[in-house]
Design a protein around this motif. Structure first.
Motif, PDB file in Angstrom:
ATOM      1  N   ARG A  25      -9.232  42.514   9.702  1.00 35.80           N
ATOM      2  CA  ARG A  25     -10.368  41.699  10.153  1.00 35.80           C
ATOM      3  C   ARG A  25     -11.237  42.473  11.136  1.00 35.80           C
ATOM      4  NH1 ARG A  25      -6.511  37.719  10.221  1.00 35.80           N
ATOM      5  NH2 ARG A  25      -6.270  37.882  12.471  1.00 35.80           N
ATOM      6  N   GLY A  26     -10.595  43.196  12.048  1.00 35.09           N
ATOM      7  CA  GLY A  26     -11.344  43.994  13.014  1.00 35.09           C
ATOM      8  C   GLY A  26     -12.134  45.105  12.350  1.00 35.09           C
ATOM      9  N   LEU A  27     -11.544  45.750  11.348  1.00 38.35           N
ATOM     10  CA  LEU A  27     -12.274  46.781  10.614  1.00 38.35           C
ATOM     11  C   LEU A  27     -13.489  46.195   9.918  1.00 38.35           C
ATOM     12  CD1 LEU A  27      -9.355  48.840   9.051  1.00 38.35           C
ATOM     13  CD2 LEU A  27     -11.108  49.712  10.615  1.00 38.35           C
ATOM     14  N   LEU A  29     -15.207  43.525  10.846  1.00 36.52           N
ATOM     15  CA  LEU A  29     -16.210  43.257  11.885  1.00 36.52           C
ATOM     16  C   LEU A  29     -16.859  44.544  12.374  1.00 36.52           C
ATOM     17  CD1 LEU A  29     -14.397  40.513  13.986  1.00 36.52           C
ATOM     18  CD2 LEU A  29     -16.360  40.208  12.473  1.00 36.52           C
ATOM     19  N   GLY A  30     -16.058  45.582  12.565  1.00 36.06           N
ATOM     20  CA  GLY A  30     -16.591  46.861  13.027  1.00 36.06           C
ATOM     21  C   GLY A  30     -17.546  47.486  12.025  1.00 36.06           C
ATOM     22  N   ALA A  31     -17.183  47.445  10.753  1.00 35.68           N
ATOM     23  CA  ALA A  31     -18.046  48.008   9.713  1.00 35.68           C
ATOM     24  C   ALA A  31     -19.349  47.212   9.608  1.00 35.68           C
ATOM     25  CB  ALA A  31     -17.311  48.031   8.375  1.00 35.68           C
ATOM     26  N   GLU A  32     -19.257  45.901   9.683  1.00 35.89           N
ATOM     27  CA  GLU A  32     -20.466  45.066   9.632  1.00 35.89           C
ATOM     28  C   GLU A  32     -21.351  45.324  10.857  1.00 35.89           C
ATOM     29  OE1 GLU A  32     -21.613  43.262   7.223  1.00 35.89           O
ATOM     30  OE2 GLU A  32     -19.859  43.251   5.904  1.00 35.89           O
ATOM     31  N   HIS A  33     -20.725  45.530  12.007  1.00 33.83           N
ATOM     32  CA  HIS A  33     -21.477  45.849  13.225  1.00 33.83           C
ATOM     33  C   HIS A  33     -22.223  47.171  13.048  1.00 33.83           C
ATOM     34  CE1 HIS A  33     -22.435  46.204  17.485  1.00 33.83           C
ATOM     35  NE2 HIS A  33     -21.907  47.414  17.457  1.00 33.83           N
ATOM     36  N   LEU A  34     -21.537  48.185  12.547  1.00 27.91           N
ATOM     37  CA  LEU A  34     -22.174  49.483  12.339  1.00 27.91           C
ATOM     38  C   LEU A  34     -23.307  49.372  11.320  1.00 27.91           C
ATOM     39  CD1 LEU A  34     -22.502  52.482  12.714  1.00 27.91           C
ATOM     40  CD2 LEU A  34     -20.580  52.829  11.120  1.00 27.91           C
ATOM     41  N   LEU A  35     -23.090  48.627  10.259  1.00 26.97           N
ATOM     42  CA  LEU A  35     -24.143  48.450   9.253  1.00 26.97           C
ATOM     43  C   LEU A  35     -25.377  47.806   9.888  1.00 26.97           C
ATOM     44  CD1 LEU A  35     -25.130  48.591   6.325  1.00 26.97           C
ATOM     45  CD2 LEU A  35     -23.992  46.383   5.944  1.00 26.97           C
ATOM     46  N   ARG A  60      -5.426  47.754   2.264  1.00 27.64           N
ATOM     47  CA  ARG A  60      -4.119  48.385   2.045  1.00 27.64           C
ATOM     48  C   ARG A  60      -3.959  49.617   2.926  1.00 27.64           C
ATOM     49  NH1 ARG A  60      -1.292  52.138  -1.264  1.00 27.64           N
ATOM     50  NH2 ARG A  60      -3.265  53.068  -1.854  1.00 27.64           N
ATOM     51  N   ASP A  61      -4.998  50.439   2.963  1.00 29.77           N
ATOM     52  CA  ASP A  61      -4.936  51.675   3.749  1.00 29.77           C
ATOM     53  C   ASP A  61      -5.558  51.545   5.132  1.00 29.77           C
ATOM     54  OD1 ASP A  61      -3.620  53.088   1.733  1.00 29.77           O
ATOM     55  OD2 ASP A  61      -5.501  53.703   0.787  1.00 29.77           O
ATOM     56  N   LEU A  62      -6.112  50.366   5.440  1.00 25.10           N
ATOM     57  CA  LEU A  62      -6.783  50.112   6.717  1.00 25.10           C
ATOM     58  C   LEU A  62      -7.848  51.175   7.007  1.00 25.10           C
ATOM     59  CD1 LEU A  62      -3.888  48.815   8.990  1.00 25.10           C
ATOM     60  CD2 LEU A  62      -5.661  47.493   7.816  1.00 25.10           C
ATOM     61  N   VAL A  63      -8.777  51.271   6.070  1.00 26.37           N
ATOM     62  CA  VAL A  63      -9.895  52.207   6.188  1.00 26.37           C
ATOM     63  C   VAL A  63     -11.174  51.429   5.905  1.00 26.37           C
ATOM     64  CG1 VAL A  63     -10.961  54.272   5.212  1.00 26.37           C
ATOM     65  CG2 VAL A  63      -8.483  54.152   5.442  1.00 26.37           C
ATOM     66  N   ALA A  64     -12.187  51.664   6.713  1.00 28.84           N
ATOM     67  CA  ALA A  64     -13.476  51.012   6.499  1.00 28.84           C
ATOM     68  C   ALA A  64     -14.545  52.065   6.287  1.00 28.84           C
ATOM     69  CB  ALA A  64     -13.838  50.141   7.699  1.00 28.84           C
ATOM     70  N   GLY A  65     -15.601  51.670   5.617  1.00 32.27           N
ATOM     71  CA  GLY A  65     -16.709  52.585   5.386  1.00 32.27           C
ATOM     72  C   GLY A  65     -18.028  51.857   5.385  1.00 32.27           C
ATOM     73  N   VAL A  66     -19.057  52.568   5.769  1.00 33.80           N
ATOM     74  CA  VAL A  66     -20.434  52.070   5.691  1.00 33.80           C
ATOM     75  C   VAL A  66     -21.202  53.129   4.918  1.00 33.80           C
ATOM     76  CG1 VAL A  66     -22.516  51.471   6.977  1.00 33.80           C
ATOM     77  CG2 VAL A  66     -20.267  50.805   7.852  1.00 33.80           C
TER      78      VAL A  66
END
Length: 118
Positions: A25-27, A29-35, A60-66
């Motif tokens: 969930r934090g990832l 939120l963080g990715a949406e914030h960066l976007l 699964r891997d706890l990786v986010a991307g923008v």
């Protein structure tokens, strides 16, 4: 003198599951914030580049991307010589990522803490 006894039950799998769910969930939120932050700097001609921005999370891997998905996104991002409208610029993703790294880390940490309390 009597000895006190304590029994502890460790639910490691449940704790790990909650922590991972909070991190995911934090990832997000963080990715949406960066976007959102990068969209304030992305150069706008017709708006196609800005609209192509997406935030994704691999839980699964706890990786986010923008990312920005146009054929010219990388070129626009890297061309420091191009002129853009005021407030719009090259490095529209890299600069906010560097600037907001602490805030993104805090978003992730807050969601992990929230998940552990719940």
């Amino acid at each position: 003198m009597s000895r006190a006894r304590t029994r502890i039950r460790w639910n490691g799998a449940a704790v790990l599951g909650r922590a991972r769910a909070g991190a995911a969930r934090g990832l997000r939120l963080g990715a949406e914030h960066l976007l959102a932050e990068s969209r304030t700097e992305v150069p706008i001609a017709e708006g196609t580049l800005e609209r192509s921005g997406t935030a994704t999370v691999d839980e699964r891997d706890l990786v986010a991307g923008v990312s920005y998905d146009t054929p010219y996104a990388a070129r626009v991002h890297e061309d420091l010589t191009a002129r853009h409208s005021p407030g719009r610029k090259a490095k529209f993703l890299e600069d906010p990522a560097n600037r907001e790294a602490g805030a993104i880390g805090e978003l992730i940490a807050a969601e992990v803490r929230r998940a552990m309390r719940g």
